[in-house]
Design a protein around this motif. Structure first.
Motif, PDB file in Angstrom:
ATOM      1  N   LYS A 166      26.305 -22.981 -26.751  1.00  0.00           N
ATOM      2  CA  LYS A 166      25.045 -22.919 -26.016  1.00  0.00           C
ATOM      3  C   LYS A 166      24.873 -24.154 -25.136  1.00  0.00           C
ATOM      4  O   LYS A 166      24.459 -24.067 -23.982  1.00  0.00           O
ATOM      5  CB  LYS A 166      23.873 -22.807 -26.987  1.00  0.00           C
ATOM      6  CG  LYS A 166      23.792 -21.459 -27.696  1.00  0.00           C
ATOM      7  CD  LYS A 166      22.550 -21.381 -28.568  1.00  0.00           C
ATOM      8  CE  LYS A 166      22.459 -20.018 -29.243  1.00  0.00           C
ATOM      9  NZ  LYS A 166      21.260 -19.936 -30.134  1.00  0.00           N
ATOM     10  N   LYS A 167      25.189 -25.302 -25.697  1.00  0.00           N
ATOM     11  CA  LYS A 167      25.031 -26.552 -24.953  1.00  0.00           C
ATOM     12  C   LYS A 167      25.964 -26.597 -23.747  1.00  0.00           C
ATOM     13  O   LYS A 167      25.565 -26.965 -22.648  1.00  0.00           O
ATOM     14  CB  LYS A 167      25.306 -27.744 -25.873  1.00  0.00           C
ATOM     15  CG  LYS A 167      25.294 -29.084 -25.159  1.00  0.00           C
ATOM     16  CD  LYS A 167      25.654 -30.213 -26.119  1.00  0.00           C
ATOM     17  CE  LYS A 167      25.772 -31.538 -25.376  1.00  0.00           C
ATOM     18  NZ  LYS A 167      26.147 -32.646 -26.276  1.00  0.00           N
ATOM     19  N   ASN A 168      27.221 -26.224 -23.955  1.00  0.00           N
ATOM     20  CA  ASN A 168      28.213 -26.323 -22.885  1.00  0.00           C
ATOM     21  C   ASN A 168      28.183 -25.141 -21.922  1.00  0.00           C
ATOM     22  O   ASN A 168      28.734 -25.208 -20.837  1.00  0.00           O
ATOM     23  CB  ASN A 168      29.620 -26.460 -23.483  1.00  0.00           C
ATOM     24  CG  ASN A 168      29.859 -27.845 -24.055  1.00  0.00           C
ATOM     25  OD1 ASN A 168      29.784 -28.826 -23.352  1.00  0.00           O
ATOM     26  ND2 ASN A 168      30.115 -27.917 -25.351  1.00  0.00           N
TER      27      ASN A 168
ATOM     28  N   LYS B  32      31.201 -34.773 -35.532  1.00  0.00           N
ATOM     29  CA  LYS B  32      29.999 -34.552 -34.722  1.00  0.00           C
ATOM     30  C   LYS B  32      30.389 -34.190 -33.302  1.00  0.00           C
ATOM     31  O   LYS B  32      29.837 -33.263 -32.699  1.00  0.00           O
ATOM     32  CB  LYS B  32      29.135 -35.813 -34.737  1.00  0.00           C
ATOM     33  CG  LYS B  32      27.833 -35.659 -33.965  1.00  0.00           C
ATOM     34  CD  LYS B  32      26.996 -36.940 -34.040  1.00  0.00           C
ATOM     35  CE  LYS B  32      25.697 -36.781 -33.263  1.00  0.00           C
ATOM     36  NZ  LYS B  32      24.892 -38.029 -33.265  1.00  0.00           N
TER      37      LYS B  32
ATOM     38  N   ASN C  73      31.779 -30.587 -33.302  1.00  0.00           N
ATOM     39  CA  ASN C  73      30.791 -29.524 -33.517  1.00  0.00           C
ATOM     40  C   ASN C  73      29.699 -29.488 -32.456  1.00  0.00           C
ATOM     41  O   ASN C  73      29.281 -28.419 -32.028  1.00  0.00           O
ATOM     42  CB  ASN C  73      30.163 -29.671 -34.910  1.00  0.00           C
ATOM     43  CG  ASN C  73      31.144 -29.359 -36.026  1.00  0.00           C
ATOM     44  OD1 ASN C  73      31.767 -28.304 -36.031  1.00  0.00           O
ATOM     45  ND2 ASN C  73      31.306 -30.276 -36.959  1.00  0.00           N
ATOM     46  N   GLU C  74      29.245 -30.684 -32.033  1.00  0.00           N
ATOM     47  CA  GLU C  74      28.108 -30.721 -31.104  1.00  0.00           C
ATOM     48  C   GLU C  74      28.530 -30.675 -29.638  1.00  0.00           C
ATOM     49  O   GLU C  74      27.792 -30.166 -28.803  1.00  0.00           O
ATOM     50  CB  GLU C  74      27.270 -31.971 -31.370  1.00  0.00           C
ATOM     51  CG  GLU C  74      26.581 -31.965 -32.727  1.00  0.00           C
ATOM     52  CD  GLU C  74      25.638 -33.141 -32.894  1.00  0.00           C
ATOM     53  OE1 GLU C  74      25.412 -33.870 -31.901  1.00  0.00           O
ATOM     54  OE2 GLU C  74      25.136 -33.332 -34.018  1.00  0.00           O
ATOM     55  N   ASP C  75      29.708 -31.205 -29.326  1.00  0.00           N
ATOM     56  CA  ASP C  75      30.128 -31.262 -27.930  1.00  0.00           C
ATOM     57  C   ASP C  75      31.162 -30.206 -27.562  1.00  0.00           C
ATOM     58  O   ASP C  75      31.099 -29.631 -26.481  1.00  0.00           O
ATOM     59  CB  ASP C  75      30.691 -32.649 -27.595  1.00  0.00           C
ATOM     60  CG  ASP C  75      29.625 -33.721 -27.611  1.00  0.00           C
ATOM     61  OD1 ASP C  75      28.447 -33.369 -27.509  1.00  0.00           O
ATOM     62  OD2 ASP C  75      29.971 -34.896 -27.727  1.00  0.00           O
TER      63      ASP C  75
ATOM     64  N   LEU D 234      32.357 -27.443 -29.750  1.00  0.00           N
ATOM     65  CA  LEU D 234      32.126 -26.094 -30.277  1.00  0.00           C
ATOM     66  C   LEU D 234      30.684 -25.620 -30.110  1.00  0.00           C
ATOM     67  O   LEU D 234      30.328 -24.558 -30.611  1.00  0.00           O
ATOM     68  CB  LEU D 234      32.503 -26.055 -31.768  1.00  0.00           C
ATOM     69  CG  LEU D 234      33.970 -26.389 -32.065  1.00  0.00           C
ATOM     70  CD1 LEU D 234      34.205 -26.410 -33.571  1.00  0.00           C
ATOM     71  CD2 LEU D 234      34.897 -25.412 -31.388  1.00  0.00           C
ATOM     72  N   ASN D 235      29.891 -26.387 -29.394  1.00  0.00           N
ATOM     73  CA  ASN D 235      28.507 -25.990 -29.140  1.00  0.00           C
ATOM     74  C   ASN D 235      28.479 -25.129 -27.877  1.00  0.00           C
ATOM     75  O   ASN D 235      28.365 -25.623 -26.759  1.00  0.00           O
ATOM     76  CB  ASN D 235      27.620 -27.221 -28.966  1.00  0.00           C
ATOM     77  CG  ASN D 235      26.144 -26.867 -28.896  1.00  0.00           C
ATOM     78  OD1 ASN D 235      25.773 -25.805 -28.415  1.00  0.00           O
ATOM     79  ND2 ASN D 235      25.316 -27.763 -29.394  1.00  0.00           N
TER      80      ASN D 235
END
Length: 418
Positions: free
Chosen positions: A328-330, A318, A321-323, A325-326
């Motif tokens: 858009k978020k980063n 998680k 993938n979320e922190d 490889l994200n």
């Protein structure tokens, strides 16, 4: 020569300014701001002028520290952590004072049981991961010798509850003269610059008589000094089976009775320092590794079966993938970094920034039992790279065998009691 004269040194101030600037990411150089709202990027625009003003203010004895800006950070366990962020110029002076005090304090904090922030020379490279590994290897060595009972705890909100005056007394008793006393007192009894904001947001207001400023480079040194008596008293009964890292510690024991004695001894010695053990059952507990129990220590989960990252595979994936490889978020962006000494410009691509995070995590854990986890993550990274040729993601560094860390099969052999 009074020790304050060591501080009034333009080369020293410049050295520490360069160190502070180099250690921050490009993003932090913009966003890390004290109460005066001046960032590292703002300061660097007129660094020669700013450093000269700082030097002259020290030379003419006109310098004093600005109030700190309190910033709230939510911890993974739901607790709040509050940082006291100094201004840029104050950070420079804190760092310079740290260099001066390091060699003075070293004989007092070099207790042999603390693996966090204890060094003799300021410039000596200190690898956090390496020091954690040393603590883990010490722990493992005692378990291999049949010490399966573990008492683990941490000091209840240590940085919030350290008695300020008692801390000052310990510091002043060691300093060779009083020339830095006023500055150190200002650092310990720091003012809060955004008090009204804290009240408006209904955040807890720090007790003016308690606590160390998390955010000051001096806090690790001061905390080790404060805990030096604790470090010296615990080994009188438990030798080097007492292992401390910051406010987190364990005692590796032969029997349940000895583990209980460790808890009582820790409670007694901390009470003498005005401190308490954490009341949380998840943080203060006694376990027996033989009974299929496990313990979290310094980012690892240790059981009779394995020594692995504390996070589950699902949590690690998680995070990846979320922190990491994200995109858009980063909001990753390619950036150009200029070496201020050579003038050379280095372009750092988005994928280089991502790979740096992946490799940093990998380098921390690669000595432990991570073969299956690494294979799973590497498969995921390969699949992503194959789907998007622009994302050349690096594979995790190959797991390595450290002589002090047995592999899973060898580790499990130690628990087979005849």
């Amino acid at each position: 020569m009074p020790i304050i004269d060591q501080l009034i040194n333009q080369d020293l101030l410049t050295k520490h300014w360069n160190k502070i600037y180099a250690q921050k990411s490009e993003e932090k150089r913009w966003t890390s701001r004290g109460i005066d709202d001046i960032s590292l990027k703002d300061f660097v625009k007129k660094e020669d002028e700013n450093l000269n003003i700082l030097f002259v203010s020290l030379e003419k004895r006109l310098f004093s520290f600005s109030p700190a800006k309190i910033v709230r950070i939510e911890k993974p366990d739901g607790d709040d952590r509050f940082l006291a962020v100094p201004t840029v110029r104050d950070r420079i002076v804190h760092s310079a004072i740290l260099e001066i005090l390091t060699s003075i304090f070293y004989p007092h904090i070099n207790t042999g049981v603390s693996y966090c922030g204890v060094k003799q020379q300021f410039n000596k490279k200190e690898d956090r991961a390496l020091n954690i590994q040393k603590a883990v290897i010490k722990f493992i060595g005692h378990v291999k010798n049949g010490n399966f009972w573990i008492f683990k705890s941490d000091i209840n909100k240590f940085f919030d509850f350290v008695p300020k005056q008692k801390m000052l007394d310990k510091i002043f008793s060691i300093l060779p003269d009083t020339s830095l006393n006023d500055f150190i007192k200002q650092i310990i009894y720091f003012e809060i610059g955004n008090l009204e904001e804290l009240k408006r947001k209904k955040y807890p207001i720090p007790n003016p008589k308690l606590g160390l400023a998390q955010g000051s480079s001096l806090s690790p040194l001061f905390s080790n000094l404060y805990l030096a008596n604790f470090d010296k008293k615990m080994p009188l009964l438990f030798n080097d089976r007492f292992i401390r890292y910051a406010d987190d510690f364990i005692v590796v024991c032969k029997t349940q009775k000895e583990a209980k004695e460790a808890q009582l001894e820790a409670e007694k010695n901390l009470k003498n320092e005005g401190l308490l053990l954490s009341p949380k059952p998840s943080k203060t507990k006694t376990i027996n590794l033989l009974q299929n129990k496990n313990i979290d220590f310094l980012g690892l989960n240790v059981s009779r079966f394995t020594i692995k990252p504390r996070q589950t595979k699902a949590e690690i994936n998680k995070w990846l993938n979320e922190d990491v490889l994200n995109f858009k978020k980063n909001k990753y962006k390619s950036k150009k970094i200029k070496n201020r000494k050579t003038g050379k410009i280095k372009k750092v691509s988005v994928i280089e920034q991502v790979n740096e995070k992946i490799q940093g995590w990998s380098n921390f854990y690669r000595s432990y039992h991570v073969d299956d986890l690494y294979n799973q993550i590497n498969r995921s990274l390969t699949q992503i790279s194959e789907k998007n040729i622009n994302l050349k993601l690096l594979q995790l560094l190959e797991p390595i065998k450290h002589k002090g860390i047995p592999d899973e099969q060898e580790w499990q052999q130690y628990f087979k009691i005849n």
